[in-house]
Design an enzyme around this catalytic site. Structure first.
Site, PDB file in Angstrom:
ATOM      1  CG  ASN A 106      -1.743   1.230   1.394  1.00 17.63           C
ATOM      2  OD1 ASN A 106      -2.421   1.616   0.445  1.00 17.63           O
ATOM      3  ND2 ASN A 106      -1.728   1.864   2.563  1.00 17.63           N
ATOM      4  CG  HIS A 108      -0.527   5.946   4.669  1.00 17.47           C
ATOM      5  ND1 HIS A 108      -1.906   5.925   4.745  1.00 17.47           N
ATOM      6  CD2 HIS A 108      -0.089   6.767   5.653  1.00 17.47           C
ATOM      7  CE1 HIS A 108      -2.279   6.705   5.757  1.00 17.47           C
ATOM      8  NE2 HIS A 108      -1.207   7.222   6.317  1.00 17.47           N
ATOM      9  CB  SER A 135       5.138   5.044   4.190  1.00 24.50           C
ATOM     10  OG  SER A 135       5.521   6.045   5.109  1.00 24.50           O
ATOM     11  CG  ASP A 144      -2.865   3.333   6.991  1.00 24.54           C
ATOM     12  OD1 ASP A 144      -2.925   2.765   5.886  1.00 24.54           O
ATOM     13  OD2 ASP A 144      -3.640   4.253   7.317  1.00 24.54           O
TER      14      ASP A 144
END
Ligand code: GAR
Length: 219
Positions: A106, A108, A135, A144
């Site tokens: 992911n 973020h 990130s 997260d």
């Protein structure tokens, strides 16, 4: 490397991947783009590039679990090596996170572990930080909270508002994501339990983007 992209909105990170592949900077193919929003611009970007674009609407399902199962059945059907969440704005189901452990990342918009969740730029401004950024991390069950692979930083400038800061961060998200994906295509990254492995060794601190390249940080 076969990449599936999950996106809920604009799709500029998806576009960065498509552009890098087109330019020969990334040895991969995007085999499908999946969204929880039928009208996501990301889906149109996929169609424009001749890539399967699939919308699965949460309102068609009784439960979150049923929606997640349906979405990820579509994803699994294109047999990706890696799933990239690029602006996918929904919580992911525990079963799917488990099934794709080490094969789902992911991006973020914050320097994790700071500023998880939504409105990260507003959070950063409210905290008065002088440095902010983005990130890329492996997805785990904690929102997260998965092991961070790589980060890029930007300064917070006097007079910044949320939009100005978001734009500065987004500008670094694209090269950060591409540089991270390049490491995946050259098989330099993996996940061992909760530990990011880089070139076969545990990564002690997130890689840092310098210019367009990722560097190891001295710890
Ligand atoms: C990006 O800033 C991404 O980091 C963020 O959404 C934006 C999507 O932009 N993701 C999250 O906040 C996930 N929690 P894009 O659709 O133009 O790639």
């Amino acid at each position: 490397m076969r990449i599936a992209v999950l996106a809920s909105g604009r799709g500029s990170n998806l576009q960065a991947i498509l552009d890098a592949i087109r330019d020969g900077a990334l040895d991969a193919s995007v085999v499908g783009v999946f969204s929880d929003r039928r009208k996501a611009l990301a889906l149109q970007r996929a169609r424009d590039a001749g890539i399967p674009a699939v919308a699965v609407s949460p309102s068609s399902f009784e439960t979150r679990e049923a929606f997640d199962a349906a979405l990820f059945a579509e994803v699994a059907a294109v047999q990706p090596d890696l799933i990239v969440c690029a602006g996918y704005m929904r919580l992911l189901g525990a079963a799917e996170v488990e099934a794709w452990h080490g094969r789902m990342i992911n991006i973020h918009p914050s320097l994790l572990p700071l500023h998880k969740g939504l409105r990260t730029h507003a959070q950063a401004l409210a905290d008065g930080v002088t440095e902010h950024g983005c990130s890329v991390h492996f997805v785990t069950a904690e929102l997260d909270g998965g092991p961070v692979i790589a980060q890029a930083t930007v300064p917070v400038l006097a007079g910044d508002d949320e939009d100005a800061l978001a734009a500065r961060v987004l500008d670094r998200e694209h090269p950060l994501l591409i540089a991270t994906l390049q490491l995946f295509t050259s098989r330099r990254l993996s996940l061992d339990g909760a530990s990011v492995q880089f070139d076969g060794r545990p990564l002690r601190a997130p890689l840092r983007l310098a210019g367009m390249d990722l560097r190891e940080m001295d710890t």
